[in-house]
Design a protein around this motif. Structure first.
Motif, PDB file in Angstrom:
ATOM      1  N   THR A  15       0.851  -1.177   0.000  1.00  0.00           N
ATOM      2  CA  THR A  15       0.000   0.000   0.000  1.00  0.00           C
ATOM      3  C   THR A  15       0.887   1.228   0.000  1.00  0.00           C
ATOM      4  O   THR A  15       1.829   1.331   0.789  1.00  0.00           O
ATOM      5  N   SER A  16       0.610   2.111  -0.903  1.00  0.00           N
ATOM      6  CA  SER A  16       1.403   3.337  -0.964  1.00  0.00           C
ATOM      7  C   SER A  16       0.820   4.359   0.011  1.00  0.00           C
ATOM      8  O   SER A  16      -0.374   4.344   0.294  1.00  0.00           O
ATOM      9  N   ARG A  17       1.699   5.204   0.492  1.00  0.00           N
ATOM     10  CA  ARG A  17       1.253   6.220   1.423  1.00  0.00           C
ATOM     11  C   ARG A  17       0.390   7.230   0.693  1.00  0.00           C
ATOM     12  O   ARG A  17       0.625   7.534  -0.472  1.00  0.00           O
ATOM     13  N   LYS A  18      -0.574   7.750   1.386  1.00  0.00           N
ATOM     14  CA  LYS A  18      -1.408   8.806   0.819  1.00  0.00           C
ATOM     15  C   LYS A  18      -0.575  10.064   0.712  1.00  0.00           C
ATOM     16  O   LYS A  18       0.199  10.396   1.602  1.00  0.00           O
ATOM     17  N   LYS A  19      -0.729  10.770  -0.384  1.00  0.00           N
ATOM     18  CA  LYS A  19       0.019  12.001  -0.590  1.00  0.00           C
ATOM     19  C   LYS A  19      -0.642  13.118   0.206  1.00  0.00           C
ATOM     20  O   LYS A  19      -1.858  13.266   0.184  1.00  0.00           O
ATOM     21  N   ASP A  20       0.180  13.878   0.889  1.00  0.00           N
ATOM     22  CA  ASP A  20      -0.328  14.979   1.692  1.00  0.00           C
ATOM     23  C   ASP A  20      -0.786  16.104   0.766  1.00  0.00           C
ATOM     24  O   ASP A  20       0.000  16.615  -0.036  1.00  0.00           O
ATOM     25  N   PRO A  21      -2.050  16.508   0.854  1.00  0.00           N
ATOM     26  CA  PRO A  21      -2.525  17.589  -0.027  1.00  0.00           C
ATOM     27  C   PRO A  21      -1.887  18.938   0.286  1.00  0.00           C
ATOM     28  O   PRO A  21      -1.912  19.843  -0.547  1.00  0.00           O
ATOM     29  N   ALA A  23       1.325  19.304   0.856  1.00  0.00           N
ATOM     30  CA  ALA A  23       2.716  19.277   0.418  1.00  0.00           C
ATOM     31  C   ALA A  23       2.899  20.222  -0.763  1.00  0.00           C
ATOM     32  O   ALA A  23       1.994  20.398  -1.577  1.00  0.00           O
ATOM     33  N   PRO A  24       4.073  20.843  -0.886  1.00  0.00           N
ATOM     34  CA  PRO A  24       4.291  21.777  -2.001  1.00  0.00           C
ATOM     35  C   PRO A  24       4.323  21.045  -3.347  1.00  0.00           C
ATOM     36  O   PRO A  24       4.739  19.894  -3.428  1.00  0.00           O
ATOM     37  N   LYS A  25       3.852  21.731  -4.368  1.00  0.00           N
ATOM     38  CA  LYS A  25       3.838  21.178  -5.721  1.00  0.00           C
ATOM     39  C   LYS A  25       5.220  21.326  -6.336  1.00  0.00           C
ATOM     40  O   LYS A  25       5.894  22.326  -6.141  1.00  0.00           O
ATOM     41  N   ARG A  26       5.624  20.349  -7.127  1.00  0.00           N
ATOM     42  CA  ARG A  26       6.939  20.394  -7.773  1.00  0.00           C
ATOM     43  C   ARG A  26       7.004  21.519  -8.787  1.00  0.00           C
ATOM     44  O   ARG A  26       5.992  21.935  -9.338  1.00  0.00           O
ATOM     45  N   GLY A  27       8.217  21.970  -9.049  1.00  0.00           N
ATOM     46  CA  GLY A  27       8.426  23.033 -10.020  1.00  0.00           C
ATOM     47  C   GLY A  27       8.233  22.526 -11.439  1.00  0.00           C
ATOM     48  O   GLY A  27       8.462  21.360 -11.737  1.00  0.00           O
ATOM     49  N   LEU A  28       7.812  23.411 -12.319  1.00  0.00           N
ATOM     50  CA  LEU A  28       7.626  23.064 -13.720  1.00  0.00           C
ATOM     51  C   LEU A  28       8.960  23.132 -14.451  1.00  0.00           C
ATOM     52  O   LEU A  28       9.837  23.920 -14.099  1.00  0.00           O
ATOM     53  N   SER A  29       9.074  22.343 -15.499  1.00  0.00           N
ATOM     54  CA  SER A  29      10.281  22.375 -16.324  1.00  0.00           C
ATOM     55  C   SER A  29      10.182  23.526 -17.320  1.00  0.00           C
ATOM     56  O   SER A  29       9.106  24.102 -17.530  1.00  0.00           O
ATOM     57  N   ALA A  30      11.303  23.837 -17.949  1.00  0.00           N
ATOM     58  CA  ALA A  30      11.322  24.902 -18.952  1.00  0.00           C
ATOM     59  C   ALA A  30      10.372  24.565 -20.095  1.00  0.00           C
ATOM     60  O   ALA A  30       9.644  25.431 -20.598  1.00  0.00           O
ATOM     61  N   TYR A  31      10.333  23.295 -20.495  1.00  0.00           N
ATOM     62  CA  TYR A  31       9.435  22.884 -21.570  1.00  0.00           C
ATOM     63  C   TYR A  31       7.972  23.119 -21.188  1.00  0.00           C
ATOM     64  O   TYR A  31       7.170  23.555 -22.016  1.00  0.00           O
ATOM     65  N   LYS A  82      13.589  26.894  -7.343  1.00  0.00           N
ATOM     66  CA  LYS A  82      13.992  27.508  -6.083  1.00  0.00           C
ATOM     67  C   LYS A  82      12.794  27.663  -5.163  1.00  0.00           C
ATOM     68  O   LYS A  82      12.871  27.379  -3.973  1.00  0.00           O
ATOM     69  N   ARG A  83      11.651  28.095  -5.732  1.00  0.00           N
ATOM     70  CA  ARG A  83      10.422  28.222  -4.944  1.00  0.00           C
ATOM     71  C   ARG A  83      10.054  26.875  -4.329  1.00  0.00           C
ATOM     72  O   ARG A  83       9.758  26.780  -3.143  1.00  0.00           O
ATOM     73  N   TYR A  84      10.122  25.817  -5.125  1.00  0.00           N
ATOM     74  CA  TYR A  84       9.769  24.489  -4.635  1.00  0.00           C
ATOM     75  C   TYR A  84      10.707  24.050  -3.514  1.00  0.00           C
ATOM     76  O   TYR A  84      10.252  23.532  -2.483  1.00  0.00           O
ATOM     77  N   GLU A  85      12.009  24.260  -3.693  1.00  0.00           N
ATOM     78  CA  GLU A  85      12.968  23.846  -2.671  1.00  0.00           C
ATOM     79  C   GLU A  85      12.748  24.609  -1.366  1.00  0.00           C
ATOM     80  O   GLU A  85      12.843  24.036  -0.280  1.00  0.00           O
ATOM     81  N   ASP A  86      12.439  25.921  -1.476  1.00  0.00           N
ATOM     82  CA  ASP A  86      12.170  26.712  -0.276  1.00  0.00           C
ATOM     83  C   ASP A  86      10.915  26.213   0.432  1.00  0.00           C
ATOM     84  O   ASP A  86      10.898  26.033   1.655  1.00  0.00           O
ATOM     85  N   GLU A  87       9.851  25.989  -0.338  1.00  0.00           N
ATOM     86  CA  GLU A  87       8.603  25.503   0.258  1.00  0.00           C
ATOM     87  C   GLU A  87       8.786  24.112   0.853  1.00  0.00           C
ATOM     88  O   GLU A  87       8.240  23.814   1.912  1.00  0.00           O
ATOM     89  N   LYS A  88       9.562  23.274   0.175  1.00  0.00           N
ATOM     90  CA  LYS A  88       9.789  21.915   0.659  1.00  0.00           C
ATOM     91  C   LYS A  88      10.543  21.920   1.976  1.00  0.00           C
ATOM     92  O   LYS A  88      10.200  21.190   2.904  1.00  0.00           O
ATOM     93  N   SER A  89      11.592  22.773   2.073  1.00  0.00           N
ATOM     94  CA  SER A  89      12.370  22.803   3.313  1.00  0.00           C
ATOM     95  C   SER A  89      11.524  23.329   4.474  1.00  0.00           C
ATOM     96  O   SER A  89      11.593  22.795   5.581  1.00  0.00           O
ATOM     97  N   SER A  90      10.711  24.350   4.242  1.00  0.00           N
ATOM     98  CA  SER A  90       9.858  24.863   5.321  1.00  0.00           C
ATOM     99  C   SER A  90       8.764  23.854   5.672  1.00  0.00           C
ATOM    100  O   SER A  90       8.402  23.702   6.837  1.00  0.00           O
ATOM    101  N   TYR A  91       8.265  23.118   4.677  1.00  0.00           N
ATOM    102  CA  TYR A  91       7.247  22.089   4.917  1.00  0.00           C
ATOM    103  C   TYR A  91       7.827  20.956   5.757  1.00  0.00           C
ATOM    104  O   TYR A  91       7.211  20.505   6.716  1.00  0.00           O
ATOM    105  N   GLN A  92       9.052  20.521   5.413  1.00  0.00           N
ATOM    106  CA  GLN A  92       9.688  19.444   6.168  1.00  0.00           C
ATOM    107  C   GLN A  92      10.028  19.887   7.589  1.00  0.00           C
ATOM    108  O   GLN A  92       9.904  19.110   8.525  1.00  0.00           O
ATOM    109  N   ALA A  93      10.429  21.153   7.756  1.00  0.00           N
ATOM    110  CA  ALA A  93      10.728  21.664   9.096  1.00  0.00           C
ATOM    111  C   ALA A  93       9.457  21.685   9.937  1.00  0.00           C
ATOM    112  O   ALA A  93       9.477  21.311  11.116  1.00  0.00           O
ATOM    113  N   ALA A  94       8.358  22.099   9.346  1.00  0.00           N
ATOM    114  CA  ALA A  94       7.082  22.124  10.067  1.00  0.00           C
ATOM    115  C   ALA A  94       6.632  20.707  10.405  1.00  0.00           C
ATOM    116  O   ALA A  94       6.083  20.456  11.489  1.00  0.00           O
ATOM    117  N   GLU A  95       6.887  19.762   9.505  1.00  0.00           N
ATOM    118  CA  GLU A  95       6.517  18.372   9.728  1.00  0.00           C
ATOM    119  C   GLU A  95       7.331  17.785  10.882  1.00  0.00           C
ATOM    120  O   GLU A  95       6.813  17.055  11.713  1.00  0.00           O
TER     121      GLU A  95
END
Length: 101
Positions: A15-21, A23-31, A82-95
């Motif tokens: 069983t896969s873990r449920k994704k936290d709604p 959680a920050p969304k990943r950054g988009l690619s240049a394409y 960069k936005r994603y990495e910043d949000e991810k680090s603050s999200y993980q710190a809060a977690e």
């Protein structure tokens, strides 16, 4: 002579873990920035184009761009990463704070 019975090994269901709604969304690619910006233009140029053909046309346009034309999309992608990495680090710190509390 009777055949031997063989037992089949079945894969255990994982069983896969449920994704936290929250959680920050990943950054988009240049394409993806390019595709989002140019999708409507391609649809207007080719009315009635299918979804697959649209993706193919966008991919061909992306491949034909030179480095100078790609630069603005790559800058947007870098900023979004960069936005994603910043949000991810603050999200993980809060977690971690919630777990320790």
């Amino acid at each position: 002579m009777p055949k031997e019975k063989t037992t089949r090994k079945t894969k255990a269901r994982t069983t896969s873990r449920k994704k936290d709604p929250n959680a920050p969304k990943r950054g988009l690619s240049a394409y993806m920035f390019f595709a989002n910006e140019n999708r409507e233009k391609v649809r207007e140029e080719n009315p009635g184009i299918s979804f697959g053909q649209l993706g193919r046309a966008l991919g061909e346009k992306w491949k034909s761009l030179d480095d100078e034309a790609r630069r603005p999309y790559e800058e947007k992608a870098a900023a979004d990463k960069k936005r994603y990495e910043d949000e991810k680090s603050s999200y993980q710190a809060a977690e971690e704070d919630e777990e320790s509390a």
